[in-house]
Enzyme design. Structure first.
Site, short mmCIF file in Angstrom:
data_model
loop_
_atom_site.label_atom_id
_atom_site.label_comp_id
_atom_site.label_asym_id
_atom_site.label_seq_id
_atom_site.Cartn_x
_atom_site.Cartn_y
_atom_site.Cartn_z
CE LYS A 51 -3.57 2.43 2.59
NZ LYS A 51 -4.61 2.33 3.63
CE LYS A 70 -6.15 1.90 -0.37
NZ LYS A 70 -6.57 1.95 0.98
CB SER A 100 -11.54 7.42 -3.22
OG SER A 100 -10.29 7.85 -2.69
N1 LIG Z 1 -6.44 2.94 6.32
C1 LIG Z 1 -7.49 3.51 5.75
C2 LIG Z 1 -7.75 3.29 4.31
N2 LIG Z 1 -8.33 2.17 3.83
C3 LIG Z 1 -8.59 2.38 2.48
C4 LIG Z 1 -8.13 3.66 2.14
C5 LIG Z 1 -8.22 4.33 0.81
C6 LIG Z 1 -9.30 3.84 -0.11
C7 LIG Z 1 -9.62 4.76 -1.26
O1 LIG Z 1 -8.98 5.81 -1.46
O2 LIG Z 1 -10.57 4.43 -1.97
C8 LIG Z 1 -7.57 4.22 3.27
C9 LIG Z 1 -7.04 5.59 3.29
C10 LIG Z 1 -5.69 5.87 3.78
O3 LIG Z 1 -4.82 5.01 3.91
O4 LIG Z 1 -5.48 7.05 4.10
#
Ligand SMILES: NCc1[nH]cc(CCC(=O)O)c1CC(=O)O
Length: 334
Positions: free
Chosen positions: A202, A256, A282
């Site tokens: 991630k 991700k 998103s």
């Molecule tokens: N830990 C939280 C999390 N779980 C999924 C997303 C992002 C999902 C998306 O942007 O659709 C995030 C945001 C982040 O890490 O700040």
């Protein structure tokens, strides 16, 4: 693979592109209903369906309307949903205790979905950000995100979700050692069949912006997440993270965001052959959706093309806010 072909004109590669029938015959990849995981947002209340301005077409729902929406998705053939909470300031504390409250909106939603639709596969999000006063995925002590104390909290959060009936635990926090700790705790609690889909690779990405609005974390977040999420410049590190999480007991792994990281998807699939997922996050959704709403691109085609790319890159499936739109489109073209 060593492609072999005779010199032109014996080989004319356009022959197998000449019409829809032959194109279908030689098509290498496809996107199916079973490839989709639909991320949904749940909040407190009754009868709530609240649009998210930075994600056109996406709603925050209370448990009752969420169950109805998931039932509709099931009728369209969607088999897996992933539940994320929207939280207000009252849910966010220094000790993040709401994260493992069996009665928080996420856990009530998991239980309600499983009761209404036992066949629906329910995935969760494990991270402290939506319950943390400072919006970070881990506890902060003197400005430092601390690892080991956070892992203890993540274990409690994961157990509460498994107790509520979750099928797949999705740790998205990027702390070290959390997969092994969660796996041990699940085994000890008798949750032998609960799966872990690790957000293994991630990245610290600008594409999460609209999500942070959706869950109410944008204004809470102080600083950035670069000490735990990955540097977008790195690729070998992603393989080390995936190897580590698989060796600790992850059943499936995730890359991700999605589209800017298709090279990582391919490397992960080739290196490990494990069930591999991408999260079309998103920001990716809103770019396509926003441009389509402006009339700048053909939204349906861009959606399908972007999702097929994940299959081509070796992914087994994809988390996408487009899931219901894809299902409706697949039903129409069937
Ligand atoms: N830990 C939280 C999390 N779980 C999924 C997303 C992002 C999902 C998306 O942007 O659709 C995030 C945001 C982040 O890490 O700040």
């Amino acid at each position: 693979m060593q492609p072999v072909h005779a010199p032109f004109p014996a080989t004319r590669l356009r022959r197998t592109r000449a019409n829809a029938g032959i194109r279908a015959l030689v098509r290498e990849n496809d996107l199916q209903l079973g490839d989709l995981i639909w991320p949904v947002f749940v909040r407190e209340g009754d009868g709530v369906e609240e649009p998210i301005p930075s994600m056109p077409g996406v709603m925050r729902r209370s448990v009752d309307t969420l169950v109805a929406a998931v039932r509709e998705a099931a009728e369209l053939g969607i088999g897996t949903v992933c539940v994320f909470p929207y939280t207000g300031p009252e849910d966010r504390t220094e000790d993040c205790a709401r994260a493992w409250d069996p009665q928080n909106a996420t856990n009530r939603a998991i239980a309600a979905i499983k009761e209404a639709m036992p066949q629906m596969v329910v995935m969760t999000d494990v991270a402290l950000d939506t319950y943390n006063i400072n919006g970070h995925d881990g506890f902060v002590e003197d400005g430092i995100i601390v690892n080991d104390r956070t892992v203890e909290a993540l274990v409690k959060m994961a157990l509460a979700q498994a107790d509520a009936g979750a099928d797949i635990i999705g740790p998205s926090d990027m702390m070290d050692g959390r997969i092994g700790a969660i796996r041990d705790a699940l085994e000890q609690a008798g949750h032998h069949d609960v799966m872990i889909l690790s957000y293994a690779a991630k990245y610290a990405s600008a594409f999460y912006g609209p999500f942070r609005d959706a869950v109410g974390a944008s204004s809470a977040l102080t600083g950035d997440k670069k000490t735990y999420q990955m540097d977008p410049a790195n690729s070998d590190e992603a393989l080390r993270l995936v190897a580590r999480d698989l060796s600790e007991g992850a059943d499936m792994v995730m890359v991700k965001p999605g589209m800017p990281y298709l090279d990582i998807c391919r490397r992960v699939k080739d290196a490990f052959g494990a069930p591999t997922f991408a999260y079309q996050v998103s920001g990716e959704y809103s770019m396509i959706r926003g441009a389509a709403d402006q009339g700048w691109i053909d939204g349906e085609r861009a959606m399908m093309e972007s999702l097929l790319a994940f299959k081509r890159a070796g992914c087994d499936g994809v988390l996408t806010y487009f899931a219901p739109d894809v299902a409706r489109l697949l039903a129409k073209s069937a």
